[in-house]
Write a protein that holds these residues in place. Structure first.
Motif, PDB file in Angstrom:
ATOM      1  N   LYS A  10      -5.266  -0.387   1.207  1.00 56.52           N
ATOM      2  CA  LYS A  10      -4.617   0.563   0.303  1.00 56.52           C
ATOM      3  C   LYS A  10      -5.287   1.923   0.437  1.00 56.52           C
ATOM      4  O   LYS A  10      -6.496   2.010   0.661  1.00 56.52           O
ATOM      5  N   PHE A  11      -4.484   2.973   0.265  1.00 57.56           N
ATOM      6  CA  PHE A  11      -5.001   4.340   0.365  1.00 57.56           C
ATOM      7  C   PHE A  11      -5.281   4.956  -1.005  1.00 57.56           C
ATOM      8  O   PHE A  11      -5.657   6.129  -1.076  1.00 57.56           O
ATOM      9  N   CYS A  23      -0.974  11.160   1.687  1.00 52.25           N
ATOM     10  CA  CYS A  23      -1.200  10.843   0.272  1.00 52.25           C
ATOM     11  C   CYS A  23      -0.005  11.138  -0.630  1.00 52.25           C
ATOM     12  O   CYS A  23       0.258  10.364  -1.557  1.00 52.25           O
ATOM     13  N   PRO A  24       0.753  12.229  -0.411  1.00 54.17           N
ATOM     14  CA  PRO A  24       1.932  12.452  -1.265  1.00 54.17           C
ATOM     15  C   PRO A  24       3.018  11.408  -1.098  1.00 54.17           C
ATOM     16  O   PRO A  24       3.994  11.400  -1.856  1.00 54.17           O
ATOM     17  N   LEU A  25       2.878  10.507  -0.121  1.00 48.08           N
ATOM     18  CA  LEU A  25       3.896   9.491   0.153  1.00 48.08           C
ATOM     19  C   LEU A  25       3.377   8.079  -0.081  1.00 48.08           C
ATOM     20  O   LEU A  25       4.049   7.108   0.245  1.00 48.08           O
ATOM     21  N   MET A  26       2.170   7.946  -0.662  1.00 52.42           N
ATOM     22  CA  MET A  26       1.523   6.656  -0.814  1.00 52.42           C
ATOM     23  C   MET A  26       1.422   6.238  -2.278  1.00 52.42           C
ATOM     24  O   MET A  26       1.435   7.083  -3.175  1.00 52.42           O
ATOM     25  N   GLY A  27       1.284   4.944  -2.500  1.00 53.20           N
ATOM     26  CA  GLY A  27       0.934   4.405  -3.804  1.00 53.20           C
ATOM     27  C   GLY A  27       2.062   4.315  -4.801  1.00 53.20           C
ATOM     28  O   GLY A  27       2.302   3.265  -5.393  1.00 53.20           O
ATOM     29  N   LYS A  28       2.758   5.417  -5.013  1.00 49.64           N
ATOM     30  CA  LYS A  28       3.867   5.446  -5.955  1.00 49.64           C
ATOM     31  C   LYS A  28       4.888   6.477  -5.494  1.00 49.64           C
ATOM     32  O   LYS A  28       4.678   7.174  -4.507  1.00 49.64           O
ATOM     33  N   PHE A 177       7.604  -3.299   5.108  1.00 55.18           N
ATOM     34  CA  PHE A 177       6.698  -2.172   4.900  1.00 55.18           C
ATOM     35  C   PHE A 177       6.957  -1.536   3.533  1.00 55.18           C
ATOM     36  O   PHE A 177       8.108  -1.413   3.102  1.00 55.18           O
ATOM     37  N   SER A 178       5.870  -1.094   2.885  1.00 56.62           N
ATOM     38  CA  SER A 178       6.004  -0.526   1.548  1.00 56.62           C
ATOM     39  C   SER A 178       4.875   0.466   1.288  1.00 56.62           C
ATOM     40  O   SER A 178       3.729   0.226   1.689  1.00 56.62           O
ATOM     41  N   TYR A 179       5.195   1.569   0.607  1.00 52.14           N
ATOM     42  CA  TYR A 179       4.155   2.550   0.308  1.00 52.14           C
ATOM     43  C   TYR A 179       3.233   2.081  -0.820  1.00 52.14           C
ATOM     44  O   TYR A 179       2.190   2.674  -1.050  1.00 52.14           O
ATOM     45  N   THR A 180       3.611   1.017  -1.531  1.00 47.62           N
ATOM     46  CA  THR A 180       2.715   0.450  -2.537  1.00 47.62           C
ATOM     47  C   THR A 180       1.720  -0.539  -1.915  1.00 47.62           C
ATOM     48  O   THR A 180       0.655  -0.783  -2.475  1.00 47.62           O
ATOM     49  N   SER A 181       2.087  -1.096  -0.762  1.00 43.64           N
ATOM     50  CA  SER A 181       1.187  -2.014  -0.042  1.00 43.64           C
ATOM     51  C   SER A 181       1.207  -1.660   1.451  1.00 43.64           C
ATOM     52  O   SER A 181       1.762  -2.403   2.279  1.00 43.64           O
ATOM     53  N   PRO A 182       0.587  -0.537   1.811  1.00 44.45           N
ATOM     54  CA  PRO A 182       0.677  -0.051   3.207  1.00 44.45           C
ATOM     55  C   PRO A 182      -0.387  -0.672   4.110  1.00 44.45           C
ATOM     56  O   PRO A 182      -1.152   0.033   4.776  1.00 44.45           O
ATOM     57  N   GLY A 183      -0.411  -2.018   4.143  1.00 42.14           N
ATOM     58  CA  GLY A 183      -1.463  -2.703   4.896  1.00 42.14           C
ATOM     59  C   GLY A 183      -1.445  -2.384   6.384  1.00 42.14           C
ATOM     60  O   GLY A 183      -2.490  -2.131   6.987  1.00 42.14           O
ATOM     61  N   ALA A 184      -0.248  -2.392   6.988  1.00 41.55           N
ATOM     62  CA  ALA A 184      -0.151  -2.135   8.434  1.00 41.55           C
ATOM     63  C   ALA A 184      -0.620  -0.730   8.776  1.00 41.55           C
ATOM     64  O   ALA A 184      -1.361  -0.529   9.753  1.00 41.55           O
ATOM     65  N   LEU A 185      -0.206   0.243   7.973  1.00 42.00           N
ATOM     66  CA  LEU A 185      -0.602   1.631   8.233  1.00 42.00           C
ATOM     67  C   LEU A 185      -2.098   1.817   8.022  1.00 42.00           C
ATOM     68  O   LEU A 185      -2.751   2.552   8.759  1.00 42.00           O
ATOM     69  N   TRP A 186      -2.655   1.135   7.041  1.00 44.33           N
ATOM     70  CA  TRP A 186      -4.098   1.197   6.770  1.00 44.33           C
ATOM     71  C   TRP A 186      -4.886   0.643   7.955  1.00 44.33           C
ATOM     72  O   TRP A 186      -5.884   1.222   8.374  1.00 44.33           O
ATOM     73  N   ILE A 187      -4.418  -0.494   8.479  1.00 41.32           N
ATOM     74  CA  ILE A 187      -5.099  -1.115   9.631  1.00 41.32           C
ATOM     75  C   ILE A 187      -5.076  -0.179  10.834  1.00 41.32           C
ATOM     76  O   ILE A 187      -6.087  -0.015  11.534  1.00 41.32           O
TER      77      ILE A 187
END
Length: 305
Positions: A10-11, A23-28, A177-187
């Motif tokens: 998570k970011f 960051c403006p596109l992550m989390g919520k 894929f989801s901006y609330t759980s961006p596991g692939a992008l984080w990896i």
């Protein structure tokens, strides 16, 4: 004292610390804002974010252009065209990052997710291209040949496309894929990019230790690694504390850009130190010049007599 919260896959904690382009596109839905960020300035009716980072990025563009020019002037150096690709990718990445973090491309714009996905794709392509450059010195394929150049170009484009697609899918909540759980992008952002940098570093240590007589290039590798790691530490751990101490004039993003530029400059210095340009052509040209001068002198003596 603000504590840094590092979260796996998570970011959220990172974006609360430093204003990355994603960051403006992550989390919520409306993104995540950092707790402390550089103050904004108004210029020609445009609200410019991160003015200090903007100046640093402009300096990085100038320095990278100079490095590309010097690489291209070393006509017979090993891996000249291959390393030039890395600096060109870095140049485009910095330019795109500058547009995104400074609000030249506003976060509210419909184009912002596309440019951010392209930026993340270019960032991974930079690390991929750097890693492949690490193998050029081992001469698995002769440098400057079509197989060497096109293998880097095609695979770098594939990395850019794949990472860009995953980023865009994450921003759009597409499929798994989801901006609330961006596991692939984080990896990709941390583990994959970090692994490629590590492979490049280790390969160059092996190259210097086993194929070169000179050990001084190891110092360039060490300084480059120190600068790169320092940039990550300052951005992801000390950004909020620094921002508060300097009254919001700049934050960790400024220091991250500065240390990344220093790391790239050390990559150039390292490459320059291990590549010896073939002076055959310059010697021949000097020899020909001496022969011409001797002939002209003989002609003058004949005329005088």
């Amino acid at each position: 004292m603000v504590q840094f919260k590092f979260q796996l896959f998570k970011f959220d904690g990172i974006c609360q610390t430093v204003a990355l382009t994603l960051c403006p596109l992550m989390g919520k839905f409306d993104g995540i804002e950092p707790m402390c960020y550089s103050r904004n300035v108004e210029f020609a009716g445009l609200l410019v974010f991160q003015p200090a980072t903007l100046m640093m990025d402009l300096g990085a563009l100038c320095m990278t252009s100079v490095m590309i020019y010097h690489v291209k002037t070393k006509y017979t150096a090993v891996g000249r065209k291959e390393i030039a690709m890395f600096f060109q990718l870095y140049l485009v990445t910095i330019f795109l990052e500058m547009l995104l973090v400074t609000n030249i491309i506003p976060t509210a714009s419909i184009l912002y997710p596309f440019f951010t996905a392209a930026h993340l794709g270019l960032l991974s392509a930079c690390f991929w291209c750097l890693m492949l450059n690490g193998f050029v010195g081992f001469q698995f394929a002769e440098d400057g040949t079509p197989i060497s150049l096109w293998s880097i170009r095609i695979t770098s484009f594939l990395v850019f496309f794949i990472v860009g697609f995953i980023a865009m899918a994450t921003f759009s909540n597409l499929g798994p894929f989801s901006y609330t759980s961006p596991g692939a992008l984080w990896i990709i952002f941390f583990l994959v990019n970090g692994s490629m940098f590590l492979v490049y570093t280790v390969s160059q240590i092996i190259l210097v230790a086993y194929t070169l007589d000179d050990r001084w290039p190891l110092g360039d590798i060490a300084f480059g690694t120190i600068f790169f790691v320092s940039g990550l530490v300052v951005m992801f751990i000390f950004s909020v504390a620094l921002c508060e101490q300097v009254k919001h004039y700049f934050d960790g993003l400024f220091f991250g850009s500065m240390f990344n530029l220093l790391a790239v400059m050390m990559i150039y210095k390292y490459w320059d130190s291990i590549t010896k340009e073939d002076l055959e052509f310059s010697i021949d040209s000097k020899h020909q010049a001496w022969e011409i001068q001797a002939l002209l002198k003989e002609d003058e003596e004949v005329v005088c007599h």
